[in-house]
Design a protein around this motif. Structure first.
Motif, PDB file in Angstrom:
ATOM      1  N   VAL A  95       3.993  51.590  76.225  1.00 48.37           N
ATOM      2  CA  VAL A  95       5.152  52.287  76.781  1.00 48.37           C
ATOM      3  C   VAL A  95       5.719  53.250  75.750  1.00 48.37           C
ATOM      4  N   LEU A  96       5.827  52.803  74.517  1.00 52.45           N
ATOM      5  CA  LEU A  96       6.366  53.639  73.450  1.00 52.45           C
ATOM      6  C   LEU A  96       5.502  54.879  73.242  1.00 52.45           C
ATOM      7  N   GLU A 101       7.726  62.427  71.445  1.00 50.42           N
ATOM      8  CA  GLU A 101       7.805  62.091  70.027  1.00 50.42           C
ATOM      9  C   GLU A 101       9.242  61.808  69.564  1.00 50.42           C
ATOM     10  N   ASP A 102      10.204  62.614  69.996  1.00 52.48           N
ATOM     11  CA  ASP A 102      11.588  62.412  69.557  1.00 52.48           C
ATOM     12  C   ASP A 102      12.152  61.097  70.092  1.00 52.48           C
ATOM     13  N   LYS A 103      11.757  60.716  71.299  1.00 56.31           N
ATOM     14  CA  LYS A 103      12.215  59.447  71.882  1.00 56.31           C
ATOM     15  C   LYS A 103      11.588  58.261  71.140  1.00 56.31           C
ATOM     16  N   GLN A 104      10.320  58.416  70.766  1.00 57.06           N
ATOM     17  CA  GLN A 104       9.650  57.370  69.981  1.00 57.06           C
ATOM     18  C   GLN A 104      10.362  57.159  68.652  1.00 57.06           C
ATOM     19  N   GLN A 105      10.731  58.259  68.023  1.00 56.64           N
ATOM     20  CA  GLN A 105      11.410  58.178  66.737  1.00 56.64           C
ATOM     21  C   GLN A 105      12.763  57.482  66.871  1.00 56.64           C
TER      22      GLN A 105
END
Length: 123
Positions: A95-96, A101-105
């Motif tokens: 899911v991650l 990319e910014d949401k993962q960070q």
């Protein structure tokens, strides 16, 4: 739980210390678990995550970091990745990875590194 703690504290030795504390906390506070608020697994993972973050912020841990030699403190990504691959039972990594990319960070900073919302907004 081991994989979550290892991802936060980034040391097998410290992970073993923290996981012992986690099991004691679970044992001592089992009466506080409320099935209507969520799954037992999720409740245990939150205890593990919070205990690991508390451990990183503790003065004893900070003092240990100051006294360690560099080779003992080097981050071992190969060991960490093998533990994460075997411990992701609920598929959170998939899911991650599907997020931008910014949401993962943001999730990495908040969940695995224990940053507060204010600390994240300052970065």
């Amino acid at each position: 739980m081991y994989g979550i703690i290892l991802r936060i504290v980034q040391s097998k030795e410290y992970t073993e210390e923290v996981i012992q504390d986690v099991f004691v906390k679970i044992w001592n506070s089992i009466h506080q678990y409320d099935a209507s608020k969520g799954r037992f697994y999720t409740w245990m993972i939150n205890i593990a995550r919070n205990t690991a973050i508390d451990y990183l912020k503790s003065k004893s841990f900070q003092n240990e970091l100051k006294n360690q030699s560099l080779p003992d403190f080097v981050y071992n990504t190969a060991e960490l990745s093998t533990v994460n691959n075997t411990s992701d039972y609920i598929g959170f990594d998939n899911v991650l990875e599907s997020l931008e990319e910014d949401k993962q960070q943001l999730l990495n900073l908040a969940y695995y590194q224990g940053y507060t919302q204010n600390e994240i907004s300052e970065n």
